[in-house]
Scaffold this motif. Structure first.
Motif, PDB file in Angstrom:
ATOM      1  N   LEU B 156       1.413  -3.150  -4.061  1.00 45.87           N
ATOM      2  CA  LEU B 156       0.076  -3.613  -4.405  1.00 45.87           C
ATOM      3  C   LEU B 156      -0.015  -5.128  -4.277  1.00 45.87           C
ATOM      4  N   SER B 157       0.988  -5.838  -4.802  1.00 44.90           N
ATOM      5  CA  SER B 157       0.891  -7.288  -4.775  1.00 44.90           C
ATOM      6  C   SER B 157       1.015  -7.796  -3.342  1.00 44.90           C
ATOM      7  N   ASN B 158       1.743  -7.074  -2.512  1.00 44.84           N
ATOM      8  CA  ASN B 158       1.800  -7.446  -1.106  1.00 44.84           C
ATOM      9  C   ASN B 158       0.454  -7.224  -0.419  1.00 44.84           C
ATOM     10  N   THR B 159      -0.235  -6.169  -0.836  1.00 39.09           N
ATOM     11  CA  THR B 159      -1.540  -5.886  -0.249  1.00 39.09           C
ATOM     12  C   THR B 159      -2.547  -6.974  -0.619  1.00 39.09           C
ATOM     13  N   VAL B 160      -2.451  -7.481  -1.854  1.00 44.73           N
ATOM     14  CA  VAL B 160      -3.295  -8.614  -2.253  1.00 44.73           C
ATOM     15  C   VAL B 160      -3.049  -9.795  -1.309  1.00 44.73           C
ATOM     16  N   GLU B 161      -1.765 -10.031  -0.989  1.00 50.07           N
ATOM     17  CA  GLU B 161      -1.436 -11.135  -0.091  1.00 50.07           C
ATOM     18  C   GLU B 161      -2.055 -10.928   1.298  1.00 50.07           C
ATOM     19  N   VAL B 162      -2.087  -9.678   1.756  1.00 52.80           N
ATOM     20  CA  VAL B 162      -2.674  -9.408   3.077  1.00 52.80           C
ATOM     21  C   VAL B 162      -4.143  -9.794   3.092  1.00 52.80           C
ATOM     22  N   VAL B 163      -4.868  -9.397   2.042  1.00 54.79           N
ATOM     23  CA  VAL B 163      -6.296  -9.708   1.991  1.00 54.79           C
ATOM     24  C   VAL B 163      -6.501 -11.225   2.011  1.00 54.79           C
ATOM     25  N   LYS B 164      -5.680 -11.945   1.230  1.00 56.19           N
ATOM     26  CA  LYS B 164      -5.795 -13.397   1.220  1.00 56.19           C
ATOM     27  C   LYS B 164      -5.465 -13.984   2.591  1.00 56.19           C
ATOM     28  N   LEU B 165      -4.490 -13.354   3.232  1.00 60.37           N
ATOM     29  CA  LEU B 165      -4.025 -13.843   4.525  1.00 60.37           C
ATOM     30  C   LEU B 165      -5.125 -13.802   5.585  1.00 60.37           C
ATOM     31  N   THR B 166      -6.006 -12.791   5.504  1.00 62.47           N
ATOM     32  CA  THR B 166      -7.021 -12.655   6.555  1.00 62.47           C
ATOM     33  C   THR B 166      -7.909 -13.892   6.636  1.00 62.47           C
ATOM     34  N   SER B 167      -7.951 -14.709   5.566  1.00 61.47           N
ATOM     35  CA  SER B 167      -8.779 -15.919   5.621  1.00 61.47           C
ATOM     36  C   SER B 167      -8.284 -16.888   6.699  1.00 61.47           C
ATOM     37  N   LEU B 168      -7.008 -16.763   7.096  1.00 55.40           N
ATOM     38  CA  LEU B 168      -6.477 -17.648   8.134  1.00 55.40           C
ATOM     39  C   LEU B 168      -7.134 -17.389   9.487  1.00 55.40           C
ATOM     40  N   ALA B 169      -7.736 -16.201   9.636  1.00 50.49           N
ATOM     41  CA  ALA B 169      -8.393 -15.884  10.906  1.00 50.49           C
ATOM     42  C   ALA B 169      -9.496 -16.886  11.215  1.00 50.49           C
ATOM     43  N   SER B 170     -10.025 -17.550  10.158  1.00 54.22           N
ATOM     44  CA  SER B 170     -11.084 -18.539  10.377  1.00 54.22           C
ATOM     45  C   SER B 170     -10.593 -19.688  11.260  1.00 54.22           C
ATOM     46  N   VAL B 171      -9.290 -19.955  11.230  1.00 50.44           N
ATOM     47  CA  VAL B 171      -8.745 -21.070  12.017  1.00 50.44           C
ATOM     48  C   VAL B 171      -8.938 -20.823  13.515  1.00 50.44           C
ATOM     49  N   ILE B 172      -8.903 -19.557  13.949  1.00 55.04           N
ATOM     50  CA  ILE B 172      -9.132 -19.293  15.372  1.00 55.04           C
ATOM     51  C   ILE B 172     -10.549 -18.761  15.605  1.00 55.04           C
ATOM     52  N   SER B 173     -11.473 -19.174  14.708  1.00 57.44           N
ATOM     53  CA  SER B 173     -12.911 -18.899  14.889  1.00 57.44           C
ATOM     54  C   SER B 173     -13.279 -17.432  14.929  1.00 57.44           C
ATOM     55  N   LEU B 174     -12.530 -16.595  14.239  1.00 52.97           N
ATOM     56  CA  LEU B 174     -12.972 -15.215  14.087  1.00 52.97           C
ATOM     57  C   LEU B 174     -13.954 -15.206  12.921  1.00 52.97           C
TER      58      LEU B 174
END
Lengths: 224, 221
Positions: B156-174
């Motif tokens: 579960l705590s790893n899954t929380v990290e995945v959701v937070k991680l998706t914010s990095l997609a903004s760096v490549i303009s997704l």
């Protein structure tokens, strides 16, 4: 194959941009060290304060830990970097990166140390206080050493995950490894600087990953 | 104080940027489901490789997890998105994000699964197989359910990290949640859209963070 090597391992480009990448490594290491020290110290302090069980204080500590564990660091970085100048607070890129990552690490470290404190049996607290140590010294001499020992493996993993986030500095112009590499990539028109950044990160973090694995296997053995 | 509220909690600007942020949230949720699902499956295979009898498979699995846990996810993402086109491989931002975070996450999930698989006693394998179940059946019906239950907080705590991680997609303009909030900020010169995005993430993740803490306390007790 030749073209592949020319694109990703061009020796001329490598020689030209090595100084930039090394400068980036230096920036990454400095920020990482500051984040680790401030984050762990902050987390430990919060966990100690929490063990005094002062209701209002604990409410704020728990809220803080929850919020910084739930928020993506990049969101907080952008709020501080772009929002704060409008209210008259100018923070440099490296400063923003340091504050946000240290605050995030402190939140996770607080939870880890708190779990350590919670696992110390109630009888030990009572015994410490009964021998006249008082609460603060029982905390420092009895509970803390045990909590720290339990905290080390998960803490190392968390420290690793958060120091890796120094790469987020590239989003706000901090000239750490990744941003040196992307700058070099656009100047040189070659993918080689990106390969160099990958190598630089592996050199820094692979030893840490291996140490973390070793620490974990050691505690796993002890449990059995 | 007024200027603070105007800059960070401007209701008018938040209301105007809401539709854009909801579009972004939708993209974030799509990214999350792709990365979490593939990561859970990929991680299981990597973990099984780690438990294998074959030495080369074990080493391959360890090399994979250590390599991708040592690289910052953003570095992987930039390498895939900006580096691969040099090799003549063009991929969409969405695919780049999914691949980069899959490599990262499957190694984290693999470590969690590994701890779970180790926690199931060896006698269970032997008992299940002696009743005539095949190794695959033993894994699916006997070992995996117990393993997953034992490491549920970590999954579960790893899954929380995945959701937070998706914010990095903004760096490549997704155009996911954070990217759209950043767009709204640069148009309005106001940080309120970013604060609103932060609130979205909190609403999404705070319950999960609470749940992780709850599980951990129960395990400690």
């Amino acid at each position: 194959m030749d073209r592949f090597l020319q694109t990703f391992f061009n020796p001329v480009v490598m020689a030209q941009y090595t100084p930039d990448i090394i400068a980036g490594i230096w920036v990454t290491l400095q920020i990482a060290a500051a984040v680790i020290i401030a984050g762990i110290a902050g987390g430990l302090l919060l966990a100690c304060l929490r063990s005094y069980r002062i209701k209002t204080l604990n409410f704020f500590i728990i809220c803080y830990a929850d919020i910084f564990r739930a928020l993506p660091p990049l969101v907080v970085i952008l709020i501080l970097y772009f929002g704060f100048p409008s209210i008259g607070i100018q923070l440099s890129g490296p400063m923003v990166l340091f504050i946000v990552l240290a605050a995030t690490l402190a939140a996770f470290a607080e939870e880890i140390f708190w779990a350590g404190f919670s696992s110390v049996e109630k009888g030990q607290w009572e015994a410490g206080i009964a021998t006249g140590l008082g609460f603060t010294r029982t905390l420092a001499y009895v509970a803390l050493p045990q909590a720290v020992r339990l905290a080390i493996p998960p803490l190392v993993n968390r420290v690793l995950a958060i120091t890796k986030m120094t790469a987020l500095g590239s989003a706000i112009g901090v000239s750490e490894i990744l941003s040196s590499a992307t700058t070099a990539q656009s100047f040189s028109g070659s993918a080689t600087p990106l390969t160099m950044s990958v190598v630089a990160y592996l050199v820094i973090f692979l030893p840490m990953v291996i140490v973390a694995r070793w620490l974990e296997s050691r505690t796993a053995w002890k449990k059995r | 104080m007024d200027i603070f509220i105007d800059q960070f909690f401007n209701i008018e600007i938040m209301r105007k940027s809401l539709p854009l942020l909801i579009t972004g949230l939708w993209m974030t949720l799509q990214l999350c489901s792709a990365v979490i699902l593939l990561g859970l499956i990929g991680g299981l295979f990597v973990a099984l490789g780690n438990m294998s009898e074959r030495r080369w498979l074990r080493w391959l699995s360890i090399a994979y997890t250590d390599l991708f846990r040592a690289l910052p996810p953003l570095v992987l993402l930039i390498f895939i998105y900006a580096g691969l086109p040099f090799a003549g491989i063009n991929i969409s931002p969405f695919a780049a994000v999914v691949i980069a975070f899959l490599l990262n996450n499957s190694s984290y999930y693999a470590e969690v699964y590994r701890a779970g698989l180790i926690s199931v006693a060896k006698g269970q394998w032997e008992a299940a197989q002696s009743t005539g179940l095949s190794p695959a059946q033993t894994l699916i019906y006997v070992v995996l359910p117990q393993a997953v239950r034992n490491v549920l907080p970590d999954l579960l705590s790893n899954t929380v990290e995945v959701v937070k991680l998706t914010s990095l997609a903004s760096v490549i303009s997704l155009s996911e949640l954070l990217y759209n909030a950043g767009m709204a900020r640069s148009v309005t010169y106001n940080a309120s859209p970013l604060v609103l995005a932060a609130l979205f993430y909190l609403v999404l993740l705070w319950p999960l963070v609470r749940l992780v803490s709850h599980f951990q306390r129960r395990l400690a007790a």
